[in-house]
Scaffold this motif. Structure first.
Motif, PDB file in Angstrom:
ATOM      1  N   SER A   1       0.836  -1.203   0.000  1.00 45.10           N
ATOM      2  CA  SER A   1       0.000   0.000   0.000  1.00 45.10           C
ATOM      3  C   SER A   1       0.866   1.246   0.000  1.00 45.10           C
ATOM      4  CB  SER A   1      -0.906  -0.005   1.233  1.00 45.10           C
ATOM      5  OG  SER A   1      -1.464   1.277   1.447  1.00 45.10           O
ATOM      6  N   ARG A   2       0.420   2.273  -0.709  1.00 44.10           N
ATOM      7  CA  ARG A   2       1.112   3.556  -0.723  1.00 44.10           C
ATOM      8  C   ARG A   2       0.291   4.639  -0.022  1.00 44.10           C
ATOM      9  NH1 ARG A   2       2.011   1.300  -5.791  1.00 44.10           N
ATOM     10  NH2 ARG A   2       0.241   2.413  -6.694  1.00 44.10           N
ATOM     11  N   SER A   3      -0.793   4.224   0.624  1.00 43.83           N
ATOM     12  CA  SER A   3      -1.674   5.172   1.300  1.00 43.83           C
ATOM     13  C   SER A   3      -1.735   4.851   2.785  1.00 43.83           C
ATOM     14  CB  SER A   3      -3.091   5.107   0.703  1.00 43.83           C
ATOM     15  OG  SER A   3      -3.084   5.474  -0.653  1.00 43.83           O
ATOM     16  N   LYS A   4      -1.630   5.882   3.591  1.00 40.80           N
ATOM     17  CA  LYS A   4      -1.772   5.696   5.027  1.00 40.80           C
ATOM     18  C   LYS A   4      -3.248   5.552   5.381  1.00 40.80           C
ATOM     19  CE  LYS A   4       2.270   8.466   6.215  1.00 40.80           C
ATOM     20  NZ  LYS A   4       2.728   9.684   6.929  1.00 40.80           N
ATOM     21  N   GLY A   5      -3.506   4.872   6.471  1.00 40.52           N
ATOM     22  CA  GLY A   5      -4.873   4.715   6.944  1.00 40.52           C
ATOM     23  C   GLY A   5      -4.875   4.293   8.392  1.00 40.52           C
ATOM     24  N   TYR A   6      -6.074   4.121   8.940  1.00 44.50           N
ATOM     25  CA  TYR A   6      -6.229   3.768  10.347  1.00 44.50           C
ATOM     26  C   TYR A   6      -6.671   2.317  10.474  1.00 44.50           C
ATOM     27  CZ  TYR A   6      -5.577   8.621  11.553  1.00 44.50           C
ATOM     28  OH  TYR A   6      -5.035   9.876  11.724  1.00 44.50           O
ATOM     29  N   LEU A   7      -5.996   1.617  11.378  1.00 43.30           N
ATOM     30  CA  LEU A   7      -6.269   0.212  11.621  1.00 43.30           C
ATOM     31  C   LEU A   7      -7.082   0.080  12.901  1.00 43.30           C
ATOM     32  CD1 LEU A   7      -5.615  -2.698  10.628  1.00 43.30           C
ATOM     33  CD2 LEU A   7      -3.652  -2.658  12.174  1.00 43.30           C
ATOM     34  N   TYR A   8      -8.150  -0.715  12.834  1.00 43.23           N
ATOM     35  CA  TYR A   8      -9.036  -0.950  13.973  1.00 43.23           C
ATOM     36  C   TYR A   8      -9.017  -2.433  14.322  1.00 43.23           C
ATOM     37  CZ  TYR A   8     -11.243   3.672  13.653  1.00 43.23           C
ATOM     38  OH  TYR A   8     -11.482   5.020  13.670  1.00 43.23           O
ATOM     39  N   ILE A   9      -9.316  -2.712  15.584  1.00 41.54           N
ATOM     40  CA  ILE A   9      -9.431  -4.097  16.030  1.00 41.54           C
ATOM     41  C   ILE A   9     -10.695  -4.249  16.863  1.00 41.54           C
ATOM     42  CG2 ILE A   9      -8.021  -3.678  18.098  1.00 41.54           C
ATOM     43  CD1 ILE A   9      -7.088  -6.607  17.890  1.00 41.54           C
ATOM     44  N   THR A  10     -11.349  -5.383  16.702  1.00 46.21           N
ATOM     45  CA  THR A  10     -12.403  -5.813  17.613  1.00 46.21           C
ATOM     46  C   THR A  10     -11.978  -7.166  18.168  1.00 46.21           C
ATOM     47  OG1 THR A  10     -14.194  -4.664  16.473  1.00 46.21           O
ATOM     48  CG2 THR A  10     -14.803  -6.542  17.825  1.00 46.21           C
ATOM     49  N   ALA A  11     -11.916  -7.268  19.491  1.00 44.26           N
ATOM     50  CA  ALA A  11     -11.482  -8.508  20.137  1.00 44.26           C
ATOM     51  C   ALA A  11     -12.394  -8.802  21.315  1.00 44.26           C
ATOM     52  CB  ALA A  11     -10.030  -8.398  20.598  1.00 44.26           C
ATOM     53  N   ARG A  12     -12.753 -10.056  21.462  1.00 42.45           N
ATOM     54  CA  ARG A  12     -13.600 -10.498  22.572  1.00 42.45           C
ATOM     55  C   ARG A  12     -13.008 -11.746  23.194  1.00 42.45           C
ATOM     56  NH1 ARG A  12     -17.107  -8.859  18.505  1.00 42.45           N
ATOM     57  NH2 ARG A  12     -18.556  -7.191  19.099  1.00 42.45           N
ATOM     58  N   SER A  13     -12.997 -11.779  24.530  1.00 41.24           N
ATOM     59  CA  SER A  13     -12.528 -12.953  25.246  1.00 41.24           C
ATOM     60  C   SER A  13     -13.287 -13.055  26.558  1.00 41.24           C
ATOM     61  CB  SER A  13     -11.019 -12.860  25.524  1.00 41.24           C
ATOM     62  OG  SER A  13     -10.763 -11.896  26.537  1.00 41.24           O
ATOM     63  N   GLU A  14     -12.970 -14.072  27.342  1.00 43.34           N
ATOM     64  CA  GLU A  14     -13.627 -14.220  28.632  1.00 43.34           C
ATOM     65  C   GLU A  14     -13.284 -13.066  29.567  1.00 43.34           C
ATOM     66  OE1 GLU A  14     -12.443 -17.960  30.149  1.00 43.34           O
ATOM     67  OE2 GLU A  14     -13.656 -19.132  28.724  1.00 43.34           O
ATOM     68  N   ARG A  15     -12.162 -12.390  29.318  1.00 50.69           N
ATOM     69  CA  ARG A  15     -11.723 -11.304  30.183  1.00 50.69           C
ATOM     70  C   ARG A  15     -12.384  -9.982  29.823  1.00 50.69           C
ATOM     71  NH1 ARG A  15      -7.150 -12.630  33.090  1.00 50.69           N
ATOM     72  NH2 ARG A  15      -6.810 -10.419  33.484  1.00 50.69           N
ATOM     73  N   GLY A  16     -13.043  -9.887  28.659  1.00 51.52           N
ATOM     74  CA  GLY A  16     -13.684  -8.650  28.263  1.00 51.52           C
ATOM     75  C   GLY A  16     -13.697  -8.505  26.757  1.00 51.52           C
ATOM     76  N   SER A  17     -14.004  -7.319  26.282  1.00 53.48           N
ATOM     77  CA  SER A  17     -14.037  -7.054  24.851  1.00 53.48           C
ATOM     78  C   SER A  17     -13.498  -5.657  24.592  1.00 53.48           C
ATOM     79  CB  SER A  17     -15.461  -7.189  24.306  1.00 53.48           C
ATOM     80  OG  SER A  17     -16.322  -6.237  24.902  1.00 53.48           O
ATOM     81  N   TYR A  18     -13.070  -5.445  23.344  1.00 49.40           N
ATOM     82  CA  TYR A  18     -12.538  -4.128  22.978  1.00 49.40           C
ATOM     83  C   TYR A  18     -12.773  -3.877  21.503  1.00 49.40           C
ATOM     84  CZ  TYR A  18      -9.578  -0.205  22.020  1.00 49.40           C
ATOM     85  OH  TYR A  18      -9.145   1.024  21.611  1.00 49.40           O
ATOM     86  N   LEU A  19     -13.183  -2.651  21.171  1.00 54.83           N
ATOM     87  CA  LEU A  19     -13.268  -2.181  19.790  1.00 54.83           C
ATOM     88  C   LEU A  19     -12.630  -0.802  19.771  1.00 54.83           C
ATOM     89  CD1 LEU A  19     -16.306  -2.244  17.361  1.00 54.83           C
ATOM     90  CD2 LEU A  19     -14.867  -0.239  17.563  1.00 54.83           C
ATOM     91  N   GLY A  20     -11.597  -0.596  18.949  1.00 53.67           N
ATOM     92  CA  GLY A  20     -10.965   0.707  18.923  1.00 53.67           C
ATOM     93  C   GLY A  20      -9.877   0.807  17.887  1.00 53.67           C
ATOM     94  N   THR A  21      -9.227   1.980  17.857  1.00 54.36           N
ATOM     95  CA  THR A  21      -8.178   2.269  16.901  1.00 54.36           C
ATOM     96  C   THR A  21      -6.847   1.726  17.382  1.00 54.36           C
ATOM     97  OG1 THR A  21      -9.327   4.366  16.552  1.00 54.36           O
ATOM     98  CG2 THR A  21      -7.197   4.100  15.481  1.00 54.36           C
ATOM     99  N   VAL A  22      -6.114   1.073  16.487  1.00 56.21           N
ATOM    100  CA  VAL A  22      -4.759   0.639  16.798  1.00 56.21           C
ATOM    101  C   VAL A  22      -3.777   1.766  16.515  1.00 56.21           C
ATOM    102  CG1 VAL A  22      -2.937  -0.994  16.226  1.00 56.21           C
ATOM    103  CG2 VAL A  22      -5.324  -1.757  16.317  1.00 56.21           C
TER     104      VAL A  22
END
Length: 549
Positions: free
Chosen positions: A76-97
């Motif tokens: 890729s020659r273009s910058k962008g924003y990477l996001y993650i959604t993760a869920r486990s027994e300890r909790g969950s998270y959705l946000g920007t990396v």
């Protein structure tokens, strides 16, 4: 997509410092660096936390590593924003990396996870869900960028009349979650906005307009050259659902930052990206927006990971880091965005606690007190060159970084890239009003304790090289009018490596060597380009400097 899972104990982790770009210590905790630059072959900085709360403990994290490609398989020659959604027994998270270009590596919550990448000029792209166990490395992740489709949104009131002062944001539904940068776009006089490069999937649309209730649509399908009409309720009307739409839920967007972005002459700059990074231990929460034609911005942002026990019913009042950055292609922020350093809290922060964070009262963001931060963008320098060994053979997969005494908040280096198969590298968006040192490090697979694997240069004040590879002030002083310019630039490492911190310390007082027998002309007047060399080689050698050196 093929993902290789690797046990952590199969590789050695670099120590904190300048190897593989470790995270810096900020506010007494280790934070993920805000990546600023990316080029041909590279990996972004890697987070290493030394203080962890429960959700980020070592036994609940995994490492994610991969590439961002174009449809033809090229980087890729273009910058962008990477996001993650993760869920486990300890909790969950959705946000920007963070912001990346052609490769990435980061740590986040282990569990059932997927990644999504958003870059201007392309449709959003995402992975299939992955089941990543804690303590493992998910390697070989690939995200492919493809052009999107145009799609129109019309905004009307309940009578069907267009609302000409509305703003619209579009968020794709990815594996059941609405996610992505919350970028607001103004409709035209007929209440219509056409967005380019949407993915052919379902989207939720957020709409706001003065005098009307904010709302978010239910998921609606998007296909090429189609159109959807959204109807808004006036603020004086009791909230109710219409056409399956619902009010915007701002429980996760607790804070607001506002301000203005200009050039050095005070003129407003449009389309500057303003990003907020939040969290405690890792900076992967926050929000993004862009400036309008007056250079003004308003960004709503939420908490990052490690924010404690968060639920929609009982949000946590704990305080966390909130760093505000501005970025514009081929530019740097005059103060390296250091004025964006701050914290966010749901409750007023007592003075003693605020002093513990090392911030002033105006650096605290509260839900009912938006923080105002202005930025000044200036034209940046860049450098490109080839890394070679003592025999002038190119070195591939080596890390080339820039570090200095002054860096953006939450960062341990200004930038880090990897050399390609021919030893080439390029670093962009380099400030011209500060000095920085090159730091070169061996490839990851060659790293082992005690980490004697680095070389460093003396301080360099970079200047815009134009079509050349390298240009710098001589001596290394932002006020110097003498310039050393080279059509071709090489970094050459000699002798044995030492620990990154040692290499930087030993070379810190080294002046930029003048080429033998060459005069350096003033950069002012008709000879503004100064003397241009066919090639300039900067040699890096680890020699301990004593008191008399």
């Amino acid at each position: 997509m093929k993902v290789e899972l690797i046990d952590k104990d199969q590789r050695e982790e670099p120590s904190l410092g300048f190897g593989a770009v470790a995270a810096s210590m900020f506010f007494g905790v280790s934070l993920l660096m805000a990546a600023n630059v990316s080029v041909q072959a590279q990996n972004p900085p890697q987070e290493q936390s030394t203080q962890q709360s429960e959700i980020s403990a070592k036994d609940s994290q995994a490492t994610y590593r991969g590439r961002i490609l174009l449809a033809d398989g090229s980087p890729s020659r273009s910058k962008g924003y990477l996001y993650i959604t993760a869920r486990s027994e300890r909790g969950s998270y959705l946000g920007t990396v963070g912001e990346f270009q052609d490769s990435f590596e980061f740590k986040s919550l282990a569990g059932k996870a997927f990644l999504a990448f958003f870059a201007d000029g392309y449709a959003p792209t995402w992975t299939e869900p992955m089941d990543i166990q804690s303590g493992r490395i998910a390697d070989g992740i690939e995200l492919t960028l493809k052009p999107g489709v145009p799609f129109s949104i019309a905004v009307h009131d309940q009578s069907g009349s267009p609302i000409s002062n509305a703003s619209v944001a579009a968020l794709p539904m990815i594996h059941g979650s609405s996610m992505g940068p919350l970028e607001w776009h103004s409709v035209d006089d007929s209440g219509v906005i056409t967005l380019s490069h949407l993915a052919e999937t379902e989207y939720t649309f957020r709409v706001k307009a003065p005098g009307f209730q904010d709302f978010r649509s239910k998921p609606k399908p998007v296909s090429a050259d189609e159109r959807v009409t959204l109807k808004m309720q006036r603020a004086s009307v009791s909230p109710k659902q219409n056409d399956g739409d619902e009010k915007v839920d701002r429980k996760r967007e607790w804070w607001t930052a506002v301000g203005r972005v200009t050039n050095a002459d005070g003129e407003p700059l449009e389309d500057v990206t303003v990003r907020v990074a939040t969290g405690l231990g890792t900076l992967i929460g926050g929000g993004t927006t862009k400036t309008n034609s007056d250079g003004r911005y308003e960004v709503h942002f939420g908490p990052g990971i490690l924010f404690g026990d968060i639920t929609d019913e009982t949000p946590s009042p704990q305080t966390q880091v909130a760093l505000i950055y501005a970025s514009l292609e081929n530019h740097f922020e005059r103060n390296l965005c250091r004025q964006g350093r701050g914290i966010a809290s749901l409750l007023p922060v007592p003075e003693k606690q605020r002093q513990g964070w090392g911030v002033e009262a105006d650096q605290v963001c509260l839900p009912d007190a938006p923080r105002e931060v202005d930025f000044v963008m200036m034209p940046a320098a860049r450098v490109r060159g080839t890394l070679v060994d003592e025999k002038n053979a190119p070195l591939s997969d080596y890390s080339v970084s820039l570090t200095g005494e002054e860096l953006p908040p939450g960062s341990s280096v200004l930038a880090q890239v990897l050399t390609d198969t021919e030893g080439r590298f390029e670093i962009q968006q380099i400030p011209t009003n500060k000095w920085f040192q090159f730091v070169v490090r061996k490839p990851r697979e060659q790293l082992q304790p005690p980490w004697n694997d680095s070389w460093a240069s003396g301080p360099i004040v970079f200047a815009d090289p134009g079509e050349n590879d390298f240009r710098a002030a001589v001596p290394s002083d932002p006020d110097s009018t003498d310039r050393l310019t080279a059509e071709s630039f090489r970094l050459k490492i000699n002798g044995a490596g030492v620990h990154g911190k040692t290499a930087v310390k030993w070379a810190k007082d080294d002046p930029l060597p003048r080429p033998a027998g060459q005069a350096i002309r003033s950069a002012e007047g008709p000879d503004a380009s100064g003397q241009t060399l066919a090639r300039y080689t900067l040699e890096l050698e680890n020699v301990e400097r004593g008191p008399s050196d």
